[in-house]
Design an enzyme around this catalytic site. Structure first.
Site, PDB file in Angstrom:
ATOM      1  N   ASN A  67       1.446  -9.371   4.756  1.00 51.26           N
ATOM      2  CA  ASN A  67       0.021  -9.668   4.933  1.00 51.26           C
ATOM      3  C   ASN A  67      -0.671  -8.699   4.056  1.00 51.26           C
ATOM      4  O   ASN A  67      -0.726  -7.508   4.244  1.00 51.26           O
ATOM      5  CB  ASN A  67      -0.356  -9.498   6.414  1.00 51.26           C
ATOM      6  CG  ASN A  67      -1.795  -9.667   6.824  1.00 51.26           C
ATOM      7  OD1 ASN A  67      -2.662  -9.483   5.923  1.00 51.26           O
ATOM      8  ND2 ASN A  67      -1.930 -10.213   8.007  1.00 51.26           N
ATOM      9  N   GLN A  68      -1.459  -8.915   3.164  1.00 46.28           N
ATOM     10  CA  GLN A  68      -2.149  -8.169   2.074  1.00 46.28           C
ATOM     11  C   GLN A  68      -3.331  -7.428   2.704  1.00 46.28           C
ATOM     12  O   GLN A  68      -3.560  -6.392   2.237  1.00 46.28           O
ATOM     13  CB  GLN A  68      -2.535  -9.000   0.921  1.00 46.28           C
ATOM     14  CG  GLN A  68      -1.353  -9.604  -0.017  1.00 46.28           C
ATOM     15  CD  GLN A  68      -0.428  -8.314  -0.492  1.00 46.28           C
ATOM     16  OE1 GLN A  68      -1.044  -7.295  -0.969  1.00 46.28           O
ATOM     17  NE2 GLN A  68       0.558  -8.398  -0.371  1.00 46.28           N
ATOM     18  N   LYS A  69      -3.844  -8.070   3.719  1.00 47.24           N
ATOM     19  CA  LYS A  69      -5.008  -7.635   4.334  1.00 47.24           C
ATOM     20  C   LYS A  69      -4.359  -6.102   5.268  1.00 47.24           C
ATOM     21  O   LYS A  69      -5.267  -5.128   5.219  1.00 47.24           O
ATOM     22  CB  LYS A  69      -5.414  -8.561   5.510  1.00 47.24           C
ATOM     23  CG  LYS A  69      -6.337  -9.550   4.779  1.00 47.24           C
ATOM     24  CD  LYS A  69      -6.948 -10.459   6.022  1.00 47.24           C
ATOM     25  CE  LYS A  69      -7.744 -11.523   5.252  1.00 47.24           C
ATOM     26  NZ  LYS A  69      -8.239 -12.526   6.394  1.00 47.24           N
ATOM     27  N   LYS A  70      -3.203  -6.169   5.757  1.00 46.67           N
ATOM     28  CA  LYS A  70      -2.760  -4.931   6.429  1.00 46.67           C
ATOM     29  C   LYS A  70      -2.530  -3.889   5.191  1.00 46.67           C
ATOM     30  O   LYS A  70      -2.624  -2.677   5.429  1.00 46.67           O
ATOM     31  CB  LYS A  70      -1.356  -5.402   6.928  1.00 46.67           C
ATOM     32  CG  LYS A  70      -1.600  -6.080   8.326  1.00 46.67           C
ATOM     33  CD  LYS A  70      -0.234  -6.472   9.242  1.00 46.67           C
ATOM     34  CE  LYS A  70      -0.469  -7.258  10.243  1.00 46.67           C
ATOM     35  NZ  LYS A  70       0.762  -7.465  10.855  1.00 46.67           N
ATOM     36  N   ASP A  88       3.189  -3.787  15.257  1.00 45.37           N
ATOM     37  CA  ASP A  88       3.091  -5.112  16.014  1.00 45.37           C
ATOM     38  C   ASP A  88       1.878  -5.119  16.951  1.00 45.37           C
ATOM     39  O   ASP A  88       1.563  -4.006  17.380  1.00 45.37           O
ATOM     40  CB  ASP A  88       4.362  -5.060  17.042  1.00 45.37           C
ATOM     41  CG  ASP A  88       4.420  -6.870  17.587  1.00 45.37           C
ATOM     42  OD1 ASP A  88       4.236  -7.357  16.611  1.00 45.37           O
ATOM     43  OD2 ASP A  88       4.853  -6.766  18.901  1.00 45.37           O
ATOM     44  N   PHE A 111      -8.533 -12.310  10.730  1.00 41.42           N
ATOM     45  CA  PHE A 111      -7.388 -13.259  11.028  1.00 41.42           C
ATOM     46  C   PHE A 111      -7.007 -13.349  12.545  1.00 41.42           C
ATOM     47  O   PHE A 111      -7.689 -12.409  13.137  1.00 41.42           O
ATOM     48  CB  PHE A 111      -6.460 -13.153  10.021  1.00 41.42           C
ATOM     49  CG  PHE A 111      -5.742 -11.753  10.199  1.00 41.42           C
ATOM     50  CD1 PHE A 111      -4.477 -11.214  11.100  1.00 41.42           C
ATOM     51  CD2 PHE A 111      -6.201 -10.714   9.490  1.00 41.42           C
ATOM     52  CE1 PHE A 111      -4.194  -9.966  11.257  1.00 41.42           C
ATOM     53  CE2 PHE A 111      -5.697  -9.188   9.600  1.00 41.42           C
ATOM     54  CZ  PHE A 111      -4.681  -9.188  10.205  1.00 41.42           C
ATOM     55  N   TYR A 150      -7.105 -13.587  16.290  1.00 39.01           N
ATOM     56  CA  TYR A 150      -7.824 -13.881  17.359  1.00 39.01           C
ATOM     57  C   TYR A 150      -9.343 -13.230  17.109  1.00 39.01           C
ATOM     58  O   TYR A 150     -10.213 -13.171  17.935  1.00 39.01           O
ATOM     59  CB  TYR A 150      -7.263 -13.162  18.809  1.00 39.01           C
ATOM     60  CG  TYR A 150      -6.135 -13.849  19.035  1.00 39.01           C
ATOM     61  CD1 TYR A 150      -6.296 -15.048  19.891  1.00 39.01           C
ATOM     62  CD2 TYR A 150      -4.900 -13.371  18.729  1.00 39.01           C
ATOM     63  CE1 TYR A 150      -5.358 -15.607  20.339  1.00 39.01           C
ATOM     64  CE2 TYR A 150      -3.803 -14.020  19.351  1.00 39.01           C
ATOM     65  CZ  TYR A 150      -3.780 -15.213  20.106  1.00 39.01           C
ATOM     66  OH  TYR A 150      -2.607 -15.642  20.605  1.00 39.01           O
ATOM     67  N   ASP A 151      -9.610 -12.687  15.749  1.00 41.56           N
ATOM     68  CA  ASP A 151     -10.791 -11.985  15.377  1.00 41.56           C
ATOM     69  C   ASP A 151     -12.113 -12.845  15.769  1.00 41.56           C
ATOM     70  O   ASP A 151     -13.040 -12.260  16.180  1.00 41.56           O
ATOM     71  CB  ASP A 151     -10.710 -11.846  13.944  1.00 41.56           C
ATOM     72  CG  ASP A 151     -10.028 -10.454  13.689  1.00 41.56           C
ATOM     73  OD1 ASP A 151      -9.794  -9.691  14.559  1.00 41.56           O
ATOM     74  OD2 ASP A 151      -9.565 -10.182  12.565  1.00 41.56           O
ATOM     75  N   HIS A 171      -8.197  -1.773  16.617  1.00 43.51           N
ATOM     76  CA  HIS A 171      -6.947  -0.993  17.138  1.00 43.51           C
ATOM     77  C   HIS A 171      -5.984  -0.678  16.159  1.00 43.51           C
ATOM     78  O   HIS A 171      -5.461   0.370  16.115  1.00 43.51           O
ATOM     79  CB  HIS A 171      -6.548  -2.060  17.880  1.00 43.51           C
ATOM     80  CG  HIS A 171      -6.268  -3.610  17.248  1.00 43.51           C
ATOM     81  ND1 HIS A 171      -7.297  -4.198  16.342  1.00 43.51           N
ATOM     82  CD2 HIS A 171      -5.062  -4.369  17.238  1.00 43.51           C
ATOM     83  CE1 HIS A 171      -6.732  -5.390  15.877  1.00 43.51           C
ATOM     84  NE2 HIS A 171      -5.318  -5.386  16.170  1.00 43.51           N
TER      85      HIS A 171
END
Length: 200
Positions: free
Chosen positions: A9-12, A72, A155, A157-158, A184
């Site tokens: 996931n590049q967003k992470k 996680d 992405f 549940y946002d 979080h």
């Protein structure tokens, strides 16, 4: 120093990059799973977010010889005794089916009144070194479930989560900068910054 983020996931990666840069730490090259030789994907069989974060980070460090960070995370709904929890990514069955997960959860919570829709995003980030050092950091983002998806950013549940500190917006309506300051995962990642800085 090369630091593996055990995710595709590049967003992470971008989120961790912004947090490291904001902390003034230099000399760190972030790699995703796409940047290293493929290795068997570990089974996320833990009962808790911490269990699964450690499973992923240990696998990355073991197979690549690199310091590895893994997270996680998921949504904990108070009315559902903390579920979907560690099952958040596959709540509707298939892993990563965001639309299906949101639709199922909203359906399950359809008749629950607004005052009982409290929820929190929870993230546990694990840092594991090839020498066996392990550090855990947890972040929580309190809020409530909306009744329909709102917003295009983010992405998971946002679009159906309204953070308590988001001025009535969903987390999918916040800018990257706002999410960095509130989310979080940013809280959990920020808890690892000191350890990362000491490794450079």
């Amino acid at each position: 120093m090369k630091l593996l983020v055990a995710s595709n996931n590049q967003k992470k990666l971008r989120e961790l990059r912004r947090i490291i840069d904001a902390a003034g730490i230099s000399g760190i090259s972030l790699l995703s799973l796409a940047d290293v030789a493929a290795y068997p994907e570990p089974v996320e069989s833990g009962r808790t977010f911490a269990d699964n974060a450690l499973i992923k980070a240990r696998a990355g460090a073991r197979h690549t010889g690199l310091v590895t960070v893994a997270d996680d995370s998921g949504l904990a709904v108070e009315e559902m005794n903390g579920m979907p929890g560690v099952l958040s990514a596959r709540w509707a069955g298939a892993h990563g089916n965001d639309v299906g997960n949101n639709r199922l959860l909203l359906g399950q919570m359809n008749d629950v009144p607004d005052e009982r829709r409290a929820a929190a995003f929870v993230s546990v980030c694990a840092l594991v070194t090839p020498s066996g050092k392990e550090v855990l950091s947890e972040g929580r983002w309190e809020g409530r479930l909306l009744r329909e998806p709102v917003g295009k950013n983010g992405f998971g549940y946002d679009p159906i989560f309204a953070p308590a500190d988001g001025n009535g917006r969903s987390s999918a309506q916040l800018t990257d900068g706002e999410k960095d300051a509130l989310s979080h995962r940013s809280k959990a990642l920020a808890g690892l910054v000191k350890e990362i800085g000491e490794l450079v």
